[in-house]
Design a protein around this motif. Structure first.
Motif, PDB file in Angstrom:
ATOM      1  N   ASN A 150       1.349  -9.080  -2.424  1.00 48.08           N
ATOM      2  CA  ASN A 150       2.332  -8.339  -3.210  1.00 48.08           C
ATOM      3  C   ASN A 150       3.761  -8.823  -2.996  1.00 48.08           C
ATOM      4  OD1 ASN A 150       1.150  -5.877  -4.772  1.00 48.08           O
ATOM      5  ND2 ASN A 150       0.026  -5.866  -2.832  1.00 48.08           N
ATOM      6  N   GLY A 151       3.902  -9.926  -2.289  1.00 48.44           N
ATOM      7  CA  GLY A 151       5.214 -10.518  -2.104  1.00 48.44           C
ATOM      8  C   GLY A 151       6.088  -9.831  -1.066  1.00 48.44           C
ATOM      9  N   ILE A 152       5.471  -9.035  -0.176  1.00 49.95           N
ATOM     10  CA  ILE A 152       6.229  -8.336   0.866  1.00 49.95           C
ATOM     11  C   ILE A 152       6.159  -9.126   2.174  1.00 49.95           C
ATOM     12  CG2 ILE A 152       6.345  -6.241   2.279  1.00 49.95           C
ATOM     13  CD1 ILE A 152       5.415  -4.680  -0.128  1.00 49.95           C
ATOM     14  N   ILE A 153       7.324  -9.454   2.723  1.00 51.47           N
ATOM     15  CA  ILE A 153       7.358 -10.244   3.966  1.00 51.47           C
ATOM     16  C   ILE A 153       7.754  -9.399   5.167  1.00 51.47           C
ATOM     17  CG2 ILE A 153       7.823 -12.402   2.764  1.00 51.47           C
ATOM     18  CD1 ILE A 153      10.771 -12.087   3.650  1.00 51.47           C
ATOM     19  N   GLU A 154       8.229  -8.175   4.925  1.00 51.16           N
ATOM     20  CA  GLU A 154       8.669  -7.309   6.022  1.00 51.16           C
ATOM     21  C   GLU A 154       7.464  -6.579   6.621  1.00 51.16           C
ATOM     22  OE1 GLU A 154      11.796  -6.534   7.340  1.00 51.16           O
ATOM     23  OE2 GLU A 154      12.786  -8.132   6.243  1.00 51.16           O
ATOM     24  N   VAL A 155       6.606  -7.356   7.278  1.00 44.50           N
ATOM     25  CA  VAL A 155       5.380  -6.827   7.872  1.00 44.50           C
ATOM     26  C   VAL A 155       5.456  -7.010   9.383  1.00 44.50           C
ATOM     27  CG1 VAL A 155       2.860  -6.935   7.892  1.00 44.50           C
ATOM     28  CG2 VAL A 155       4.113  -7.460   5.794  1.00 44.50           C
ATOM     29  N   TYR A 156       5.140  -5.918  10.120  1.00 42.37           N
ATOM     30  CA  TYR A 156       5.292  -5.912  11.578  1.00 42.37           C
ATOM     31  C   TYR A 156       4.026  -5.361  12.230  1.00 42.37           C
ATOM     32  CZ  TYR A 156      10.176  -6.536  10.276  1.00 42.37           C
ATOM     33  OH  TYR A 156      11.352  -7.015   9.737  1.00 42.37           O
ATOM     34  N   PRO A 157       3.049  -6.219  12.490  1.00 42.45           N
ATOM     35  CA  PRO A 157       1.828  -5.738  13.158  1.00 42.45           C
ATOM     36  C   PRO A 157       2.057  -5.505  14.649  1.00 42.45           C
ATOM     37  CG  PRO A 157       1.478  -7.856  12.026  1.00 42.45           C
ATOM     38  CD  PRO A 157       2.946  -7.627  12.130  1.00 42.45           C
ATOM     39  N   THR A 174      13.901  -4.345  16.016  1.00 39.19           N
ATOM     40  CA  THR A 174      13.161  -5.506  15.530  1.00 39.19           C
ATOM     41  C   THR A 174      12.916  -5.407  14.027  1.00 39.19           C
ATOM     42  OG1 THR A 174      12.054  -5.772  17.660  1.00 39.19           O
ATOM     43  CG2 THR A 174      11.014  -6.811  15.763  1.00 39.19           C
ATOM     44  N   MET A 175      12.610  -4.204  13.540  1.00 38.81           N
ATOM     45  CA  MET A 175      12.325  -3.988  12.124  1.00 38.81           C
ATOM     46  C   MET A 175      13.586  -3.839  11.272  1.00 38.81           C
ATOM     47  SD  MET A 175       8.994  -1.446  12.358  1.00 38.81           S
ATOM     48  CE  MET A 175       8.772  -1.390  10.564  1.00 38.81           C
ATOM     49  N   GLY A 176      14.754  -3.863  11.894  1.00 38.28           N
ATOM     50  CA  GLY A 176      15.999  -3.742  11.146  1.00 38.28           C
ATOM     51  C   GLY A 176      16.210  -2.371  10.562  1.00 38.28           C
ATOM     52  N   LEU A 177      15.813  -1.329  11.315  1.00 33.71           N
ATOM     53  CA  LEU A 177      15.907   0.043  10.821  1.00 33.71           C
ATOM     54  C   LEU A 177      17.082   0.811  11.397  1.00 33.71           C
ATOM     55  CD1 LEU A 177      12.101   0.944  10.874  1.00 33.71           C
ATOM     56  CD2 LEU A 177      13.508   0.388   8.891  1.00 33.71           C
ATOM     57  N   ILE A 178      17.775   0.212  12.360  1.00 31.43           N
ATOM     58  CA  ILE A 178      18.991   0.835  12.917  1.00 31.43           C
ATOM     59  C   ILE A 178      20.080  -0.222  13.046  1.00 31.43           C
ATOM     60  CG2 ILE A 178      17.907   2.722  14.157  1.00 31.43           C
ATOM     61  CD1 ILE A 178      17.905   1.088  16.669  1.00 31.43           C
ATOM     62  N   SER A 235       3.377 -12.265   8.510  1.00 39.46           N
ATOM     63  CA  SER A 235       4.203 -11.251   9.173  1.00 39.46           C
ATOM     64  C   SER A 235       5.536 -11.830   9.627  1.00 39.46           C
ATOM     65  CB  SER A 235       3.451 -10.686  10.389  1.00 39.46           C
ATOM     66  OG  SER A 235       2.213 -10.134   9.992  1.00 39.46           O
ATOM     67  N   LYS A 236       6.529 -10.952   9.721  1.00 38.12           N
ATOM     68  CA  LYS A 236       7.855 -11.384  10.153  1.00 38.12           C
ATOM     69  C   LYS A 236       7.939 -11.456  11.664  1.00 38.12           C
ATOM     70  CE  LYS A 236      12.687 -10.793   8.937  1.00 38.12           C
ATOM     71  NZ  LYS A 236      13.644 -10.064   8.060  1.00 38.12           N
ATOM     72  N   PRO A 268       6.303  -0.289  -0.546  1.00 36.78           N
ATOM     73  CA  PRO A 268       7.053  -0.015   0.686  1.00 36.78           C
ATOM     74  C   PRO A 268       7.994  -1.164   1.009  1.00 36.78           C
ATOM     75  CG  PRO A 268       4.812  -0.679   1.216  1.00 36.78           C
ATOM     76  CD  PRO A 268       4.869  -0.534  -0.274  1.00 36.78           C
ATOM     77  N   ASP A 269       9.127  -0.822   1.622  1.00 32.82           N
ATOM     78  CA  ASP A 269      10.086  -1.863   2.026  1.00 32.82           C
ATOM     79  C   ASP A 269       9.611  -2.605   3.264  1.00 32.82           C
ATOM     80  OD1 ASP A 269      12.356  -1.289   0.118  1.00 32.82           O
ATOM     81  OD2 ASP A 269      12.119   0.678   1.058  1.00 32.82           O
ATOM     82  N   LYS A 270       8.961  -1.864   4.164  1.00 31.16           N
ATOM     83  CA  LYS A 270       8.478  -2.456   5.412  1.00 31.16           C
ATOM     84  C   LYS A 270       7.127  -1.847   5.763  1.00 31.16           C
ATOM     85  CE  LYS A 270      13.236  -2.945   7.140  1.00 31.16           C
ATOM     86  NZ  LYS A 270      13.437  -4.393   7.327  1.00 31.16           N
ATOM     87  N   ILE A 271       6.326  -2.627   6.473  1.00 37.21           N
ATOM     88  CA  ILE A 271       4.987  -2.178   6.860  1.00 37.21           C
ATOM     89  C   ILE A 271       4.807  -2.384   8.357  1.00 37.21           C
ATOM     90  CG2 ILE A 271       2.504  -2.607   6.615  1.00 37.21           C
ATOM     91  CD1 ILE A 271       3.085  -3.499   3.721  1.00 37.21           C
ATOM     92  N   PHE A 272       4.360  -1.322   9.021  1.00 35.09           N
ATOM     93  CA  PHE A 272       3.977  -1.382  10.438  1.00 35.09           C
ATOM     94  C   PHE A 272       2.480  -1.124  10.483  1.00 35.09           C
ATOM     95  CE2 PHE A 272       2.941   0.461  14.515  1.00 35.09           C
ATOM     96  CZ  PHE A 272       3.734  -0.213  15.432  1.00 35.09           C
ATOM     97  N   ALA A 273       1.717  -2.044  11.087  1.00 36.61           N
ATOM     98  CA  ALA A 273       0.262  -1.898  11.128  1.00 36.61           C
ATOM     99  C   ALA A 273      -0.251  -2.130  12.539  1.00 36.61           C
ATOM    100  CB  ALA A 273      -0.397  -2.897  10.169  1.00 36.61           C
ATOM    101  N   TYR A 274      -1.279  -1.387  12.903  1.00 35.13           N
ATOM    102  CA  TYR A 274      -1.952  -1.651  14.170  1.00 35.13           C
ATOM    103  C   TYR A 274      -3.427  -1.336  14.018  1.00 35.13           C
ATOM    104  CZ  TYR A 274      -2.248   3.308  15.559  1.00 35.13           C
ATOM    105  OH  TYR A 274      -2.551   4.635  15.636  1.00 35.13           O
ATOM    106  N   GLN A 275      -4.218  -1.841  14.967  1.00 33.60           N
ATOM    107  CA  GLN A 275      -5.675  -1.866  14.974  1.00 33.60           C
ATOM    108  C   GLN A 275      -6.164  -2.974  14.024  1.00 33.60           C
ATOM    109  OE1 GLN A 275      -6.460   2.375  14.376  1.00 33.60           O
ATOM    110  NE2 GLN A 275      -6.818   2.594  16.566  1.00 33.60           N
ATOM    111  N   ALA A 276      -7.192  -3.674  14.455  1.00 29.29           N
ATOM    112  CA  ALA A 276      -7.528  -4.995  13.922  1.00 29.29           C
ATOM    113  C   ALA A 276      -7.591  -5.071  12.400  1.00 29.29           C
ATOM    114  CB  ALA A 276      -8.845  -5.463  14.532  1.00 29.29           C
TER     115      ALA A 276
END
Length: 369
Positions: A105-112, A365-369, A146-147, A84-92
């Motif tokens: 996995n070298g992905i920095i576009e993480v948005y908890p 914030t996630m750079g999606l628009i 996370s970013k 995935p290009d970006k990850i949105f996660a919630y709950q502990a």
């Protein structure tokens, strides 16, 4: 872009994050949702919305490190395969292990999203203190991976800052999950006052205080309806069926179990009650506000964000049944005040909690628009 949305609770993912995921899709992105419940139960539900669904092994309330290691490995493998290009996660657990798996996995576009710190962070006792210490180490590592990190209230944000778990420039405050104003529309108030609680039947939600308050209300106002909607839960503080049954038998409570659509029940109440001990920003309160209901909730993290005390409802101290009963009686006796507060709730929902405004903030914030 390909966006993975991670949660340890599939039904929460479907009902609370669907507006956000549909907005991702509307802007041309692909969405993969991950949750704990079987694909056979949910795959078609998500596919109808244009979303791929995958089950992962995650125990929402468990403390077994071997099970948590399995969660981490599955998330790491998923991210390696799907890229995935970006990850949105919630709950502990999905925030912690999803962030760490992304980093591996070298992905920095993480948005908890920190959607409310639970009883572990605010509870007493040696066991909770030990678990809290471990979780702080894990959250610190997750934030470093996370970013940006979303928070729904200042109490949780300040807890992370004071515990030095996060850099302040990573923090983004959003107004809860928002509420879909097209779906949750204002409805006329019922002829007689009625109260409603919606939520998982766990004691940290204040369900026992609600039940006891309704018991006292019924002594003087036997015709007043007190409604309860929500499922039993596996949480350690969960209410047991045998604890609820006497309130049903004595006709103190009308219990409707778990419901996929809460609007018919909000329509039946004049005041929504949630005396929770802590929340992110309670979505059910926002939904009740959008349907034009006065609110009684606790002066606690997350809950206090939704009510201006004395304006659109009342804030009560946590675990304080007397204060809860006092405010319930006040709204029973003063129908004009109840109606005025209901109108103000709707105004706040429209001005502050429109899901479109919240989703716009997330996407920017996630750079999606």
């Amino acid at each position: 872009m390909k966006i993975a949305v991670l949660s340890s609770h599939t039904s929460s993912l479907f009902w609370f994050r669907m507006d956000m995921m549909k907005e991702f899709i509307r802007h041309g992105h692909t969405v993969i949702a991950l949750g704990s419940e079987p694909e056979v139960d949910w795959k078609n539900e998500f596919e109808e919305k244009g979303i791929k669904y995958k089950q992962i092994s995650v125990e929402r309330n468990g403390v077994n490190p071997l099970n948590d290691l399995k969660t981490y490995r599955e998330l790491r493998q998923f991210i390696k395969e799907e890229k995935p290009d970006k990850i949105f996660a919630y709950q502990a657990k999905t925030v912690i292990y999803g962030s760490l798996a992304a980093k591996a996995n070298g992905i920095i576009e993480v948005y908890p999203l920190i959607a409310g710190l639970g009883s572990i962070f605010r509870g007493e006792g040696l066991k909770k203190k030990i678990i809290r210490g471990i979780m702080k180490i894990e959250y610190h590592a997750a934030c470093k991976a996370s970013k940006k990190v979303f928070f729904q209230n200042n109490d949780d944000k300040n807890e992370f800052i004071n515990s030095r778990l996060i850099n302040e420039d990573q923090i983004v405050i959003i107004n809860g999950s928002g509420v879909n104003l097209d779906k949750f529309r204002p409805e006329p108030l019922p002829e007689k006052p009625a109260f409603l609680f919606i939520g998982r039947l766990i004691k940290d939600k204040g369900v026992m205080e609600y039940l006891e308050a309704c018991k006292q209300i019924k002594v003087k106002y036997p015709d007043i309806r007190c409604l309860l909607v929500g499922p039993y839960d596996s949480n350690p503080s969960a209410l047991q069926p045998e604890e609820l049954q006497p309130f049903i038998d004595e006709k103190i409570i009308e219990y409707f179990g778990e419901q996929n659509d809460v609007r018919p029940y909000i329509k039946q109440c004049s005041t929504y009650v949630l005396p929770s001990y802590h929340e992110g920003t309670p979505k059910t309160v926002l939904e009740a506000m959008a349907m034009g209901r006065s609110i009684i909730t606790s002066d606690a993290p997350g809950c206090r964000e939704t009510v201006v005390d004395g304006y659109n409802g009342f804030l009560v101290p946590i675990r304080n049944i007397d204060s809860l009963v006092y405010d319930m009686r006040l709204l029973i006796k003063d129908s004009k005040l109840s109606k005025l507060m209901a109108e103000r709730s709707l105004k706040l929902a429209r001005e502050k909690y429109d899901v479109n405004l919240v989703n716009k903030s997330i996407m920017e914030t996630m750079g999606l628009i």
